[in-house]
Design a protein around this motif. Structure first.
Motif, PDB file in Angstrom:
ATOM      1  N   GLU A 121     -46.469 119.998 -72.530  1.00 30.51           N
ATOM      2  CA  GLU A 121     -45.179 119.936 -73.397  1.00 30.51           C
ATOM      3  C   GLU A 121     -45.094 121.235 -74.303  1.00 30.51           C
ATOM      4  OE1 GLU A 121     -43.123 117.022 -76.981  1.00 30.51           O
ATOM      5  OE2 GLU A 121     -45.197 116.667 -76.603  1.00 30.51           O
ATOM      6  N   GLU A 122     -46.210 121.699 -74.552  1.00 30.36           N
ATOM      7  CA  GLU A 122     -46.106 123.123 -75.242  1.00 30.36           C
ATOM      8  C   GLU A 122     -45.666 124.115 -74.361  1.00 30.36           C
ATOM      9  OE1 GLU A 122     -49.963 123.872 -76.598  1.00 30.36           O
ATOM     10  OE2 GLU A 122     -50.148 121.997 -77.744  1.00 30.36           O
ATOM     11  N   GLN A 123     -45.977 124.142 -73.124  1.00 36.46           N
ATOM     12  CA  GLN A 123     -45.353 125.068 -72.047  1.00 36.46           C
ATOM     13  C   GLN A 123     -44.043 124.490 -71.465  1.00 36.46           C
ATOM     14  OE1 GLN A 123     -47.993 127.285 -71.724  1.00 36.46           O
ATOM     15  NE2 GLN A 123     -49.051 125.829 -72.999  1.00 36.46           N
ATOM     16  N   GLY A 124     -43.317 123.598 -72.026  1.00 34.82           N
ATOM     17  CA  GLY A 124     -42.046 123.096 -71.429  1.00 34.82           C
ATOM     18  C   GLY A 124     -42.122 122.549 -70.137  1.00 34.82           C
ATOM     19  N   ARG A 125     -43.222 122.044 -69.966  1.00 30.22           N
ATOM     20  CA  ARG A 125     -43.479 121.623 -68.371  1.00 30.22           C
ATOM     21  C   ARG A 125     -44.042 120.254 -68.298  1.00 30.22           C
ATOM     22  NH1 ARG A 125     -40.521 123.711 -64.569  1.00 30.22           N
ATOM     23  NH2 ARG A 125     -42.106 122.849 -62.888  1.00 30.22           N
ATOM     24  N   GLN A 126     -43.955 119.442 -69.527  1.00 30.61           N
ATOM     25  CA  GLN A 126     -44.473 118.175 -69.497  1.00 30.61           C
ATOM     26  C   GLN A 126     -43.852 117.097 -68.261  1.00 30.61           C
ATOM     27  OE1 GLN A 126     -43.302 115.258 -72.564  1.00 30.61           O
ATOM     28  NE2 GLN A 126     -45.448 114.911 -73.054  1.00 30.61           N
ATOM     29  N   HIS A 127     -42.717 117.031 -68.408  1.00 28.56           N
ATOM     30  CA  HIS A 127     -41.784 116.098 -67.398  1.00 28.56           C
ATOM     31  C   HIS A 127     -42.330 116.410 -65.784  1.00 28.56           C
ATOM     32  CE1 HIS A 127     -39.227 113.171 -65.891  1.00 28.56           C
ATOM     33  NE2 HIS A 127     -38.571 114.285 -65.289  1.00 28.56           N
ATOM     34  N   PRO A 128     -42.206 117.716 -65.371  1.00 24.98           N
ATOM     35  CA  PRO A 128     -42.789 118.046 -64.027  1.00 24.98           C
ATOM     36  C   PRO A 128     -44.427 117.585 -63.859  1.00 24.98           C
ATOM     37  CG  PRO A 128     -41.713 119.781 -64.568  1.00 24.98           C
ATOM     38  CD  PRO A 128     -41.829 118.921 -65.992  1.00 24.98           C
ATOM     39  N   LEU A 129     -45.272 117.594 -64.665  1.00 22.59           N
ATOM     40  CA  LEU A 129     -46.589 117.147 -64.633  1.00 22.59           C
ATOM     41  C   LEU A 129     -46.516 115.749 -64.632  1.00 22.59           C
ATOM     42  CD1 LEU A 129     -49.464 117.943 -64.461  1.00 22.59           C
ATOM     43  CD2 LEU A 129     -49.475 118.061 -66.911  1.00 22.59           C
ATOM     44  N   LYS A 130     -45.643 114.988 -65.360  1.00 22.52           N
ATOM     45  CA  LYS A 130     -46.080 113.644 -65.626  1.00 22.52           C
ATOM     46  C   LYS A 130     -45.689 113.146 -64.134  1.00 22.52           C
ATOM     47  CE  LYS A 130     -46.373 109.668 -67.550  1.00 22.52           C
ATOM     48  NZ  LYS A 130     -47.196 108.861 -68.538  1.00 22.52           N
ATOM     49  N   LEU A 131     -44.517 113.463 -63.483  1.00 17.98           N
ATOM     50  CA  LEU A 131     -44.062 112.939 -62.196  1.00 17.98           C
ATOM     51  C   LEU A 131     -44.991 113.351 -61.199  1.00 17.98           C
ATOM     52  CD1 LEU A 131     -40.208 113.742 -62.375  1.00 17.98           C
ATOM     53  CD2 LEU A 131     -41.727 111.652 -63.168  1.00 17.98           C
ATOM     54  N   ALA A 132     -45.542 114.604 -61.285  1.00 21.32           N
ATOM     55  CA  ALA A 132     -46.706 115.011 -60.310  1.00 21.32           C
ATOM     56  C   ALA A 132     -48.022 114.245 -60.389  1.00 21.32           C
ATOM     57  CB  ALA A 132     -47.049 116.383 -60.580  1.00 21.32           C
ATOM     58  N   LEU A 133     -48.214 113.601 -61.666  1.00 20.06           N
ATOM     59  CA  LEU A 133     -49.429 112.663 -61.968  1.00 20.06           C
ATOM     60  C   LEU A 133     -49.218 111.509 -61.346  1.00 20.06           C
ATOM     61  CD1 LEU A 133     -50.269 113.692 -65.497  1.00 20.06           C
ATOM     62  CD2 LEU A 133     -51.843 113.884 -63.433  1.00 20.06           C
ATOM     63  N   PHE A 134     -47.974 110.926 -61.488  1.00 24.11           N
ATOM     64  CA  PHE A 134     -47.526 109.462 -60.961  1.00 24.11           C
ATOM     65  C   PHE A 134     -47.778 109.548 -59.358  1.00 24.11           C
ATOM     66  CE2 PHE A 134     -44.280 108.052 -64.365  1.00 24.11           C
ATOM     67  CZ  PHE A 134     -45.327 107.659 -64.950  1.00 24.11           C
ATOM     68  N   GLU A 135     -47.298 110.666 -58.841  1.00 22.54           N
ATOM     69  CA  GLU A 135     -47.485 110.884 -57.275  1.00 22.54           C
ATOM     70  C   GLU A 135     -48.744 110.777 -56.813  1.00 22.54           C
ATOM     71  OE1 GLU A 135     -45.815 113.851 -53.783  1.00 22.54           O
ATOM     72  OE2 GLU A 135     -44.528 113.634 -55.423  1.00 22.54           O
ATOM     73  N   ALA A 136     -49.523 111.551 -57.623  1.00 19.95           N
ATOM     74  CA  ALA A 136     -50.972 111.966 -57.244  1.00 19.95           C
ATOM     75  C   ALA A 136     -51.616 110.574 -57.077  1.00 19.95           C
ATOM     76  CB  ALA A 136     -51.535 112.976 -58.228  1.00 19.95           C
ATOM     77  N   TYR A 137     -51.275 109.769 -58.068  1.00 20.53           N
ATOM     78  CA  TYR A 137     -52.408 108.791 -58.519  1.00 20.53           C
ATOM     79  C   TYR A 137     -51.572 107.407 -57.557  1.00 20.53           C
ATOM     80  CZ  TYR A 137     -54.013 104.299 -60.501  1.00 20.53           C
ATOM     81  OH  TYR A 137     -54.990 103.166 -60.602  1.00 20.53           O
ATOM     82  N   PHE A 138     -50.182 107.131 -57.564  1.00 18.09           N
ATOM     83  CA  PHE A 138     -49.601 106.130 -56.670  1.00 18.09           C
ATOM     84  C   PHE A 138     -49.544 106.512 -55.197  1.00 18.09           C
ATOM     85  CE2 PHE A 138     -48.740 104.739 -61.174  1.00 18.09           C
ATOM     86  CZ  PHE A 138     -49.172 103.693 -61.023  1.00 18.09           C
ATOM     87  N   THR A 139     -48.826 107.637 -54.905  1.00 17.63           N
ATOM     88  CA  THR A 139     -48.525 108.064 -53.576  1.00 17.63           C
ATOM     89  C   THR A 139     -49.654 108.279 -52.884  1.00 17.63           C
ATOM     90  OG1 THR A 139     -46.383 108.341 -54.437  1.00 17.63           O
ATOM     91  CG2 THR A 139     -46.694 109.110 -52.107  1.00 17.63           C
TER      92      THR A 139
END
Length: 219
Positions: A116-134
């Motif tokens: 979030e401090e880097q302005g990239r929280q949303h892309p990381l959240k979506l990437a984590l969802f994909e890493a875990y579930f997909t």
């Protein structure tokens, strides 16, 4: 010179865990509602751990669900089938299998705080969802987390330093306590415009109605 986007903006705060499938479904429904309404979201993700005491090695997902909710194997499979079908309708792939595991997500939340401090929280959240579930990856494993950080356009070595120094441990704990202290006990919990709370994946139509209400009040 780029013109500013003329679409209205609504603030949406989402309290969520990386290993919560309904958080994926709820976000995808929200995203659809935003597109349908022609609205932009100022989106912020906030930390919540479904299983704060989960051991480092994690636990087989079926066993965990049976222990935590008393679900039978048949009920567990029905829930997976429903999620898989819902995900497909919303353009997300859930790949559950017999070896799927539930894992500790505290390290992931620290990296989301940092992102979030880097302005990239949303892309990381979506990437984590994909890493875990997909991809069925272990998002408690440091190397998996660093690869996911890289996929989200962030510096993996800076992320490694965040985890190894523990510099954001207190910050994440404080944010978790903020939300649980306000009665949040299930996720996703979404707060629209700082005032309207919806818990659970409520569906595209419901999110659209709340967005319209926020815009009407802002006008």
């Amino acid at each position: 010179m780029t013109m500013p986007d003329p679409r209205p903006v609504v603030q949406v705060d989402i309290v969520s865990d990386v290993v919560c499938p309904w958080c994926v479904v709820g976000f995808r429904q929200l995203d659809l509602a935003l597109q349908q309404q022609g609205v932009l979201a100022h989106l912020r993700w906030h930390p919540f751990e479904l299983n704060p005491n989960m051991l480092p090695e994690g636990q087989n997902l079926r066993e965990h669900i049976a222990e935590k909710y008393g679900s039978t194997t048949e009920q567990s499979q029905q829930a997976r089938d429903r999620l898989t079908s819902l995900g497909a309708e919303l353009g997300f792939t859930f790949n559950f299998n017999d070896d799927s595991r539930i894992v500790n997500t505290f390290a992931a939340h620290q990296l989301l705080d940092w992102a979030e401090e880097q302005g990239r929280q949303h892309p990381l959240k979506l990437a984590l969802f994909e890493a875990y579930f997909t991809q069925q990856q272990d998002v408690s494993d440091q190397e998996v987390l660093l690869a996911t950080v890289k996929a989200a356009g962030l510096d993996p070595e800076a992320a490694r330093a965040v985890l190894e120094t523990g510099q954001l441990v207190a910050s994440v704990r404080e944010k978790q306590q903020f939300w649980t202290g306000r009665g949040i006990s299930g996720v996703p919990s979404m707060v629209f415009g700082g005032k309207y709370l919806l818990t659970g994946a409520q569906g595209t139509d419901t999110y659209a109605q709340v967005l319209q209400r926020c815009l009407a009040e802002a006008a």
